[in-house]
Design an enzyme around this catalytic site. Structure first.
Site, PDB file in Angstrom:
ATOM      1  CD  GLU A 179     -32.219  99.136  80.239  1.00 51.10           C
ATOM      2  OE1 GLU A 179     -32.659 100.146  80.356  1.00 51.10           O
ATOM      3  OE2 GLU A 179     -32.917  97.880  80.197  1.00 51.10           O
TER       4      GLU A 179
ATOM      5  CG  ASP B 249     -59.531 109.845  52.320  1.00 46.29           C
ATOM      6  OD1 ASP B 249     -60.160 109.948  51.255  1.00 46.29           O
ATOM      7  OD2 ASP B 249     -58.202 110.099  52.284  1.00 46.29           O
TER       8      ASP B 249
ATOM      9  N   PRO C  17     -37.496 104.306  72.942  1.00 44.16           N
ATOM     10  CG  PRO C  17     -37.622 103.397  75.029  1.00 44.16           C
ATOM     11  CD  PRO C  17     -36.918 103.256  73.783  1.00 44.16           C
TER      12      PRO C  17
ATOM     13  NE  ARG D 281     -53.601 101.512  57.060  1.00 42.03           N
ATOM     14  CZ  ARG D 281     -54.842 101.118  56.838  1.00 42.03           C
ATOM     15  NH1 ARG D 281     -54.767  99.633  56.949  1.00 42.03           N
ATOM     16  NH2 ARG D 281     -55.745 101.384  56.594  1.00 42.03           N
TER      17      ARG D 281
HETATM   18  C1  9D3 Z   1     -34.001 101.728  82.600  1.00 47.81           C
HETATM   19  C2  9D3 Z   1     -34.924 102.160  81.870  1.00 47.81           C
HETATM   20  N1  9D3 Z   1     -35.219 101.269  80.492  1.00 47.81           N
HETATM   21  C3  9D3 Z   1     -36.165 100.086  80.884  1.00 47.81           C
HETATM   22  C4  9D3 Z   1     -37.490 100.661  81.455  1.00 47.81           C
HETATM   23  C5  9D3 Z   1     -35.507 101.840  79.514  1.00 47.81           C
HETATM   24  C6  9D3 Z   1     -35.895 100.968  78.250  1.00 47.81           C
HETATM   25  C7  9D3 Z   1     -35.070 100.613  77.417  1.00 47.81           C
HETATM   26  C8  9D3 Z   1     -35.437 100.059  76.390  1.00 47.81           C
HETATM   27  C9  9D3 Z   1     -37.248 100.775  78.098  1.00 47.81           C
HETATM   28  C10 9D3 Z   1     -37.765 100.216  77.051  1.00 47.81           C
HETATM   29  C11 9D3 Z   1     -36.784  99.795  76.012  1.00 47.81           C
HETATM   30  C12 9D3 Z   1     -37.272  98.864  74.900  1.00 47.81           C
HETATM   31  N2  9D3 Z   1     -38.130  99.651  74.360  1.00 47.81           N
HETATM   32  C13 9D3 Z   1     -37.901  99.772  72.790  1.00 47.81           C
HETATM   33  O1  9D3 Z   1     -36.661  99.546  72.392  1.00 47.81           O
HETATM   34  C14 9D3 Z   1     -38.906 100.708  72.044  1.00 47.81           C
HETATM   35  C15 9D3 Z   1     -39.988 101.381  72.632  1.00 47.81           C
HETATM   36  C16 9D3 Z   1     -40.922 101.304  73.770  1.00 47.81           C
HETATM   37  O2  9D3 Z   1     -40.276 100.872  74.679  1.00 47.81           O
HETATM   38  N3  9D3 Z   1     -42.174 101.930  73.725  1.00 47.81           N
HETATM   39  C17 9D3 Z   1     -42.496 102.632  72.732  1.00 47.81           C
HETATM   40  N4  9D3 Z   1     -41.643 102.807  71.521  1.00 47.81           N
HETATM   41  C18 9D3 Z   1     -40.643 102.007  71.454  1.00 47.81           C
HETATM   42  S1  9D3 Z   1     -39.747 102.132  70.153  1.00 47.81           S
HETATM   43  C19 9D3 Z   1     -38.350 101.142  70.843  1.00 47.81           C
END
Ligand code: 9D3
Length: 245
Positions: free
Chosen positions: A115, A168, A88, A153
């Site tokens: 996490e 495109d 994230p 793609r």
């Molecule tokens: C304590 C905060 N955590 C939970 C809300 C943070 C958190 C850790 C791991 C939130 C989501 C995740 C798992 N998400 C991903 O690994 C992830 C992700 C996403 O949640 N949203 C957008 N792109 C991605 S890429 C990997």
């Protein structure tokens, strides 16, 4: 393009990778995808992949040793690959980023879980961190699938010539115009008259205006980046839209 994906849930990838365009890319030999179970790189009796964070706090982290062993092993199979981590905290995935990644010799994608992962893995191995948007997923696997799809793609030859013409349409940065097929009336709703007129210039103009109107209504943020003509700006002004490129 070779993709190596490191994950605790390799079975999640079966459906999406065995169908449609990603399937075709593999069948044509234009992309290769290998899945690697991170747990296979543990050496302890319990095959442990997670541990508690130093300093305390809720949740667990992916411990560094299995990830490190998995990355080192996979780097030998995909030499010169760029190492990506789905997280994230990463750079938001856009068509531009997918374009950039499609030019790499290979990609190794680490799917985050729990996490997150020990920061030293980022420092040692990760070239780019990628997010697919501002919403919470349960882990990096779905993000990795989205990434593989968007990059695949763009690999030359994966799409047929009909399909690649469509790529495109992201070009001018506007949303697509509405589309209709037969019948000319459905559930009391007619196909817009310009599309039935047989007047090519009128069709082109109607489609352009619909694209501009939709973009102004749904994604006004895109208008500041869009490629617009004076005629486009005049039309948008008639809709009361002025914050454009
Ligand atoms: C304590 C905060 N955590 C939970 C809300 C943070 C958190 C850790 C791991 C939130 C989501 C995740 C798992 N998400 C991903 O690994 C992830 C992700 C996403 O949640 N949203 C957008 N792109 C991605 S890429 C990997």
């Amino acid at each position: 393009m070779r993709f190596d994906i490191l994950t605790l849930f390799p079975d999640m990838f079966g459906g999406p990778f065995d169908e449609s365009i990603i399937r075709r890319g593999q069948d044509k030999g234009l992309i290769q995808i290998a899945l690697h179970q991170i747990r296979d790189y543990t050496v302890d009796r319990h095959r442990t992949v997670d541990d508690a964070p130093y300093g305390g706090g809720a949740g667990m982290l992916m411990k560094p040793e299995p990830l490190s062993a998995a990355i080192e092993s996979v780097k030998k199979l995909n030499t010169d690959a760029t190492v990506l981590l789905t997280t994230p905290q990463g750079r938001p995935l856009t068509q531009k980023l997918a374009q950039e990644l499609s030019l790499k010799p290979g990609l190794i994608i680490i799917c985050g879980r729990y996490e997150g992962i020990d920061e030293r893995i980022h420092q040692h191995y990760v070239d780019q961190e990628i997010s697919i948007g501002d919403y919470v997923l349960s882990g990096g696997e779905l993000a990795a699938m989205v990434l593989v799809d968007s990059v695949t793609r763009l690999v030359p030859g994966v799409l047929g010539s009909d399909e690649s013409a469509q790529t495109d349409s992201f070009g001018d940065g506007l949303l697509e115009y509405p589309q209709y097929t037969r019948p000319p009336e459905f559930n009391g709703l007619p196909v817009p008259a310009p599309l039935l007129s047989g007047n090519h210039a009128e069709i082109i103009r109607w489609r352009r205006e619909q694209s501009l109107k939709r973009t102004a209504e749904r994604r006004p943020d895109l208008l500041t980046q869009a490629v617009l003509s004076d005629k486009d700006r005049l039309f948008l002004k008639s809709l009361g839209v002025s914050n454009v490129s």
